[in-house]
Write an enzyme that holds these catalytic residues in place. Structure first.
Site, mmCIF file in Angstrom:
data_model
loop_
_atom_site.group_PDB
_atom_site.id
_atom_site.type_symbol
_atom_site.label_atom_id
_atom_site.label_comp_id
_atom_site.label_asym_id
_atom_site.label_seq_id
_atom_site.Cartn_x
_atom_site.Cartn_y
_atom_site.Cartn_z
ATOM 1 N N ARG A 110 -20.083 -5.838 -30.117
ATOM 2 C CA ARG A 110 -19.832 -6.733 -28.970
ATOM 3 C C ARG A 110 -20.397 -6.160 -27.682
ATOM 4 N NH1 ARG A 110 -13.712 -7.254 -29.140
ATOM 5 N NH2 ARG A 110 -14.045 -5.172 -29.940
ATOM 6 N N ASN A 118 -14.641 -10.635 -31.626
ATOM 7 C CA ASN A 118 -14.320 -10.368 -33.023
ATOM 8 C C ASN A 118 -13.465 -11.508 -33.545
ATOM 9 O OD1 ASN A 118 -15.604 -7.906 -33.221
ATOM 10 N ND2 ASN A 118 -13.776 -6.696 -32.855
#
Length: 91
Positions: A18, A36
């Protein structure tokens, strides 16, 4: 502007995916978000100029050094409501 929603599978959690994606999207001027998911995938909304979005999606197939991407599912989407690229909480 074009927008895509992607779900990235493989070893993509716990490897800095990320944060890496936020840096890459910001560098390319792409807007959207990444988060996520509870099923161990990473989901993202990416929007911007077609060429920049395609460069980011191509990079996502490799990911950061510790990632092992096995699959990316991609769909057309509506662009995000806010500018910039953000890391969101797990969804």
């Amino acid at each position: 502007m074009t927008a895509r929603r992607v779900v990235i599978s493989g070893r993509v959690q716990g490897v800095g995916y990320r944060d890496w994606m936020v840096r890459e999207a910001t560098r390319l001027g792409v807007h959207g978000w990444v988060r996520n998911r509870r099923d161990d995938t990473v989901e993202a909304l990416v929007a911007g100029e077609e060429a920049a979005v395609q460069v980011l999606l191509s990079a996502c197939r490799r990911g950061p050094p510790a990632a092992q991407v096995t699959r990316i599912a991609e769909d057309f989407a509506d662009p995000p409501d806010t500018p910039g690229f953000h890391r969101l909480p797990t969804g």
